[in-house]
Design an enzyme around this catalytic site. Structure first.
Site, PDB file in Angstrom:
ATOM      1  N   CYS A 266     -12.832  58.952  62.837  1.00 12.22           N
ATOM      2  CA  CYS A 266     -13.420  57.953  61.948  1.00 12.22           C
ATOM      3  C   CYS A 266     -12.710  57.867  60.613  1.00 12.22           C
ATOM      4  O   CYS A 266     -12.022  58.800  60.204  1.00 12.22           O
ATOM      5  CB  CYS A 266     -14.894  58.265  61.717  1.00 12.22           C
ATOM      6  SG  CYS A 266     -15.216  59.966  61.276  1.00 12.22           S
TER       7      CYS A 266
ATOM      8  N   HIS B 154     -22.873  54.009  57.187  1.00 11.11           N
ATOM      9  CA  HIS B 154     -22.856  54.507  55.812  1.00 11.11           C
ATOM     10  C   HIS B 154     -23.869  53.859  54.889  1.00 11.11           C
ATOM     11  O   HIS B 154     -23.942  54.202  53.718  1.00 11.11           O
ATOM     12  CB  HIS B 154     -21.459  54.386  55.212  1.00 11.11           C
ATOM     13  CG  HIS B 154     -20.626  55.553  55.610  1.00 11.11           C
ATOM     14  ND1 HIS B 154     -20.057  55.624  56.859  1.00 11.11           N
ATOM     15  CD2 HIS B 154     -20.303  56.702  54.980  1.00 11.11           C
ATOM     16  CE1 HIS B 154     -19.409  56.767  56.953  1.00 11.11           C
ATOM     17  NE2 HIS B 154     -19.545  57.440  55.838  1.00 11.11           N
TER      18      HIS B 154
ATOM     19  N   ARG C 247     -20.126  65.893  44.112  1.00 12.58           N
ATOM     20  CA  ARG C 247     -20.146  66.556  45.417  1.00 12.58           C
ATOM     21  C   ARG C 247     -19.071  67.617  45.540  1.00 12.58           C
ATOM     22  O   ARG C 247     -17.914  67.363  45.193  1.00 12.58           O
ATOM     23  CB  ARG C 247     -19.925  65.546  46.552  1.00 12.58           C
ATOM     24  CG  ARG C 247     -20.985  64.511  46.682  1.00 12.58           C
ATOM     25  CD  ARG C 247     -22.283  65.126  47.185  1.00 12.58           C
ATOM     26  NE  ARG C 247     -23.200  64.049  47.525  1.00 12.58           N
ATOM     27  CZ  ARG C 247     -23.448  63.679  48.773  1.00 12.58           C
ATOM     28  NH1 ARG C 247     -22.882  64.290  49.784  1.00 12.58           N
ATOM     29  NH2 ARG C 247     -24.275  62.683  49.017  1.00 12.58           N
TER      30      ARG C 247
END
Ligand code: GLN
Ligand code: ZN
Length: 757
Positions: free
Chosen positions: A644, A695, A516
C-alpha cells in the site's frame, strides 16, 4: 583540534515530552506559552548534552514543533496561499493548521523523508508561488543557544532540495523555475543570520545522494555562487548515500566545506580524501545517525587519524546524518538485557563517542584508553556472543533444498487446485486483515501487559473480539474472512516479540510525523521462531465459520524495514532468517487447517535503496525472501500479499516475481491509475485493487465503489479480480467500517449478477 559538530538532535524529548505537550495544546489543555516552555526546555537540555559531550558547534534550527521542512517553508514565506494566512505573521495555531488541515482546507500532504520512516510536509509549488524571508523564529532560537555562551551552527534545508521535495500544482510547471525567485530570499535569510552573529551555517542538500536529473545538479554551481556572496561560511550537508559521483562538483562549489555520510557509503571516503583541497572542510560521518549500534571506536579512530594528519583542522567529525532518526538516550532504558545494552548507543551516547574520537585525534589513543577498552570489549563480545549466533540458523540456510524459494507448481496449476476447494463466487471479497482496534481492545492489552489482567482473561477478551469480527463478516457475506488482528498492537512488534533475535526498548522512540513517534524493535541476533505465533488465534477464528479463514503474517522485508537492524551481517541474511521463521509459521497454519495465508509487505517499496543502481540486487534478495516464506506451502494453499501507499509502477516485474497467488493493493486514491501499469506489464496472478480508501471515516457511496470496480473490470479479467478495501481497518470505528463494507458488498453483488447474465 578537529571540530565536532552535528546537524540535528532528537527533538521530542527523552520521554516524548514534546509529543504530550503538543497534543495537550491541540486539545486546549495547555496554553501556547506552556507549550513554548516545554519546547525551550527540550532545546536547552539537548544543547547541554551536546556541550557536555564536547561538541564544538551546537545545531540550531533542528528543533521543530511539527516538521523541519514546514519550518523551512515558513522561514521563506512559502506557505500555500489556499490557507489565506499571512506568512509574515504566522501564528502557532496556523502553523499546525498547515500540517493538520482545518475546517476549509485539507492538510498539506506528507510523505517519507528519503528512505527513513520520518514524514515531512510536502511543499506545494505553483507558478506564482512567492517567497519572503522570515528569520524571526530561527533567530529567536539562535539567541537562546548563544545565551549559553557556546558557538553555534544553524542547519537549513538547501534551496535545491527544498524545491525538489515539493510537488507542482499547476500543469506544465517546472518547480525548478522557482529557484530564481527563491534565491534572493535565501540570501536575505543568510544575511539576517549573519547579522545575528552566525559564522557557520550548514545547508543540507540530500538531493545529491539520490539519482537527481541533470538539470537539478546543474543548478548547484550557480545557486551556491549566489549564496556565497552573503559571506556566511557554508558547510554543505549530504547523507543517506554516496555523493562520490559529484566529487568534482563539490570540490569546486564555492562553499567552505561539505559533510559526507561514511556509514551508509563508506566507499566514498577514499574518493573524497584522495583529492580534497586542503583549504576546505571535509566533515566525515562515521558514527551511525540512523541505527542504534555502538561504534567500534578504535576502527573509527584508525580510519580518521591519517585523514586528520592530511587535512589538519579541516577534518571535521559528526554523526553520519541528523540524530533525529535515532532514539535519544540509552541511559533511561531499565529493562534491556544488560549484555545487549553494552552493544548499543542512542543519540546521547553517540555524542559521547564523538567526544572520544575528537580527544583521540588530538591527543592520541592513550588519552582515551578507558573508553577504547570498553568499546573494544563490546565489539569483541558482540562478535562471539551466544545471544547473537545460532549455528542452527546458519546450517538451515546452508542446507536449503535446490529452488527452495519456488512453490511446487506454477500459478496456473495452483489456482486451479485452490478454486477446487475454495468454492468462491466471481469477484471474491476479502479485507486486508485488521478490524477496528477499539478502546476496549487497547485497554485489555494494556492491562494484560501491566499484569492487571490474567493471560486467561486476556485470551477470553480477544476471543470475544474475534468472534464479533467473524460474525460481522459472516453477516456481510465476505467470502474470505479474517480474524481481525485484535491481539496485535503493531504488525511488526507482534511478531518481533515472539521471535528470538529481537528485543524491545521502553523509550526508544523516533519521530515519525508531527507528534507521532514509533518505537522500532531491535534485531540484534539470528532470528528464529521458538513457537507458533498466530495459529491459535486463526484456528479459533476458523471454528466460527465455514468460509476459508485467512491467516495473517507480516512479511520479512517489512519486519526488517520497520526495525533497527543488526549491522554485523548483510541485510539480505537478516531478511532470509526472518523468512525461514515465517516459513515455519506458514506450515503450522496449514497443518491447523488455515489454507489461505496473507503475508503483508507494505514496506517492500520503501526499503529500496536510494540509488537505482542498487535496486536489482535489493529486489533479488527481497523477493527471494518473500518467496521463501511460502515456498513449502501446498498448491491448494492460497498465498496472498498486500502492499500500500507507495509507487509500485517501476517495480512490477519484481512484485510479480514474488509469485503470491493474490495481491491486494492500494489503488482507490489514484482512481485505479496503478492498474494501467499492472495491465501493461500483464501481471499474471490474481489482483485485488482497493475499492475504497480507509484513511478517512467517510463511507464511500455505491457509485464511487462501482466506478472503481468497473474501471478494474475494464482491464482485469473478472475471474482474476478480487474486491477489498485499500488497507487494514484498524484505525477506523465499527459503524463506518460496517457501512463501507456493506457498500462494497452491494456493488460486488450487483456486478456479479451482470457478469453471470
Ligand atoms: N494486515 C495489516 C492490517 O490490516 C496490513 C497493514 C498495512 O498494510 N500496513 O492492518
Ligand atoms: Zn496496507
Amino acid at each position: 583540534m578537529n571540530t565536532f559538530h552535528l546537524s540535528g538532535y532528537p527533538r521530542v524529548g527523552a520521554k516524548r515530552e514534546l509529543k504530550f505537550a503538543v497534543e495537550a495544546f491541540w486539545k486546549g489543555n495547555k496554553t501556547e506559552q506552556e507549550l513554548r516552555e516545554v519546547a525551550a526546555d527540550i532545546r536547552k537540555k539537548n544543547w547541554a548534552t551536546q556541550i557536555a559531550a564536547g561538541a564544538d558547534l551546537l545545531p540550531v534550527g533542528d528543533f521543530s514543533f511539527y516538521d523541519h521542512v514546514l519550518d523551512t517553508l515558513c522561514a521563506l514565506g512559502a506557505i500555500p496561499a489556499r490557507f489565506g494566512f499571512d506568512a509574515a505573521h504566522l501564528t502557532l495555531p496556523q502553523y499546525f493548521e498547515l500540517a493538520r488541515g482545518n475546517a476549509t482546507q485539507v492538510a498539506m500532504e506528507m510523505t517519507k523523508w528519503f528512505d527513513t520512516n520520518y514524514h515531512y510536509i510536502v511543499p506545494e509549488w505553483h507558478q506564482n508561488t512567492t517567497f519572503k524571508a522570515n528569520s524571526q523564529n530561527l533567530i529567536a532560537q539562535i539567541k537562546e543557544a548563544q545565551a549559553l555562551g557556546h558557538d553555534i551552527k544553524p542547519t537549513l534545508l538547501g534551496p535545491i532540495t527544498l524545491l525538489w521535495l515539493g510537488k507542482e500544482k499547476d500543469v506544465g510547471h517546472n518547480r525548478l523555475e522557482l529557484l530564481s525567485k527563491l534565491l534572493p530570499e535565501y540570501q536575505k535569510l543568510l544575511r539576517e543570520l549573519a547579522n545575528a552573529g552566525v559564522d557557520w551555517i550548514q545547508i543540507d542538500e540530500p538531493i545529491l545522494a539520490v539519482d537527481a536529473e541533470k538539470e537539478w545538479l546543474d543548478a548547484f554551481a550557480p545557486t551556491y555562487k549566489e549564496l556565497a556572496i552573503t559571506g556566511t561560511r557554508i558547510i554543505l550537508g549530504t547523507y543517506f548515500a554516496s555523493v562520490a559521483e559529484h566529487v568534482s562538483l563539490l570540490k569546486n562549489l564555492p562553499v567552505h566545506g561539505i559533510h559526507i555520510d561514511c556509514v551508509r557509503a563508506p566507499e566514498q571516503l577514499a574518493v573524497f580524501t584522495d583529492t580534497w583541497p586542503e583549504n576546505k572542510v571535509l566533515s566525515v560521518g562515521l558514527i551511525d545517525g540512523r541505527n542504534v549500534w555502538r561504534a567500534n571506536l578504535s576502527e573509527v579512530i584508525d580510519t580518521l587519524a591519517p585523514i586528520s594528519e592530511k587535512l589538519g583542522n579541516n577534518l571535521w567529525i559528526a554523526p553520519s546524518c541528523s540524530l533525529l532518526h535515532s532514539p535519544q538516550d540509552l541511559g533511561v532504558e531499565e529493562k534491556l538485557n544488560s549484555e545487549i545494552k553494552t552493544w548499543l548507543a542512542f543519540a546521547a551516547q553517540k555524542l559521547v563517542e564523538l567526544g572520544v574520537i575528537k580527544q583521540a585525534l588530538a591527543h592520541g589513543k592513550d588519552a582515551v584508553k578507558d573508553a577504547l577498552t570498553a568499546s573494544d570489549a563490546a565489539a569483541a563480545d558482540r562478535k562471539t556472543s551466544k545471544l547473537i549466533h545460532n549455528d542452527a540458523v546458519a546450517q538451515r540456510l546452508a542446507a536449503l533444498r535446490p529452488n527452495a524459494d519456488q512453490r511446487k507448481s506454477p500459478f496456473a496449476q495452483r489456482i486451479e487446485a485452490q478454486l477446487a476447494w475454495m468454492n468462491l463466487p466471481l469477484l471474491p471479497t476479502t479485507t486486508i486483515g485488521s478490524f477496528p482496534q477499539t478502546q476496549e481492545i487497547r485497554q485489555a492489552r494494556a492491562a494484560f501487559k501491566k499484569g492487571e489482567l490474567s493471560a486467561a482473561d486476556y485470551e477470553t477478551a480477544m476471543k470475544k473480539e474475534i468472534a464479533h469480527c467473524v460474525d460481522i463478516q459472516e453477516k456481510l457475506e465476505i467470502d474470505v474472512p479474517v480474524h481481525g488482528e485484535a491481539e496485535r498492537n503493531d504488525m511488526v512488534e507482534y511478531f518481533g516479540e515472539q521471535l528470538d533475535g529481537y528485543c524491545f526498548t521502553q523509550f526508544g522512540w523516533v519521530q515519525s510525523y508531527g507528534s507521532r513517534c514509533v518505537k522500532p524493535p531491535i534485531i540484534f541476533g539470528d532470528v528464529t521462531r521458538p513457537n507458533a505465533m498466530t495459529v491459535a488465534w486463526s484456528s479459533y477464528a476458523q471454528t466460527l465459520t465455514k468460509r476459508p479463514m485467512k491467516g495473517m503474517l507480516t512479511g520479512p522485508v517489512t519486519m526488517m524495514k520497520w526495525s533497527f537492524v543488526r549491522n554485523d551481517v548483510p541485510l539480505s541474511l537478516v531478511c532470509k532468517q526472518i523468512a525461514l521463521a515465517l516459513n515455519d509459521e506458514v506450515l503450522d497454519l496449514e497443518k491447523a487447517g488455515i489454507r489461505v495465508i496473507q503475508i503483508d509487505e507494505p514496506a517492500i517499496r520503501e526499503a529500496m535503496p536510494l540509488k537505482r543502481a542498487q535496486w536489482d540486487e535489493y529486489l533479488k534478495w527481497a523477493c527471494e525472501s518473500f518467496r521463501l516464506t511460502s515456498s513449502d506451502a501446498e498448491d491448494t494453499t492460497q498465498i496472498h500479499t498486500h502492499m500500500c501507499y507507495s509507487e509500485f509502477n517501476d517495480i512490477l516485474p519484481a512484485i510479480a516475481s514474488m509469485d503470491a497467488d493474490v495481491i491486494t493493493i492500494e489503488t482507490s486514491r489514484s482512481d485505479m491509475e496503478l492498474l494501467d501499469a499492472f495491465v501493461k506489464f500483464q501481471y499474471p496472478n490474481d489482483i485485488g485493487p482497493g475499492v475504497y480508501d480507509i484513511h478517512s471515516p467517510r463511507v464511500p457511496t455505491e457509485a464511487e465503489v462501482e466506478h472503481l470496480l468497473r474501471k478494474a473490470l475494464d482491464v482485469i479479467p473478472a475471474r482474476r479480480l478480487w474486491v477489498n478495501p485499500d488497507c487494514g481497518l484498524k484505525t477506523r470505528a465499527w459503524p463506518e467500517t460496517i457501512a463501507a463494507l456493506e457498500v462494497m458488498m452491494t456493488v460486488t453483488k450487483k456486478l456479479r449478477q451482470e457478469l453471470d447474465a
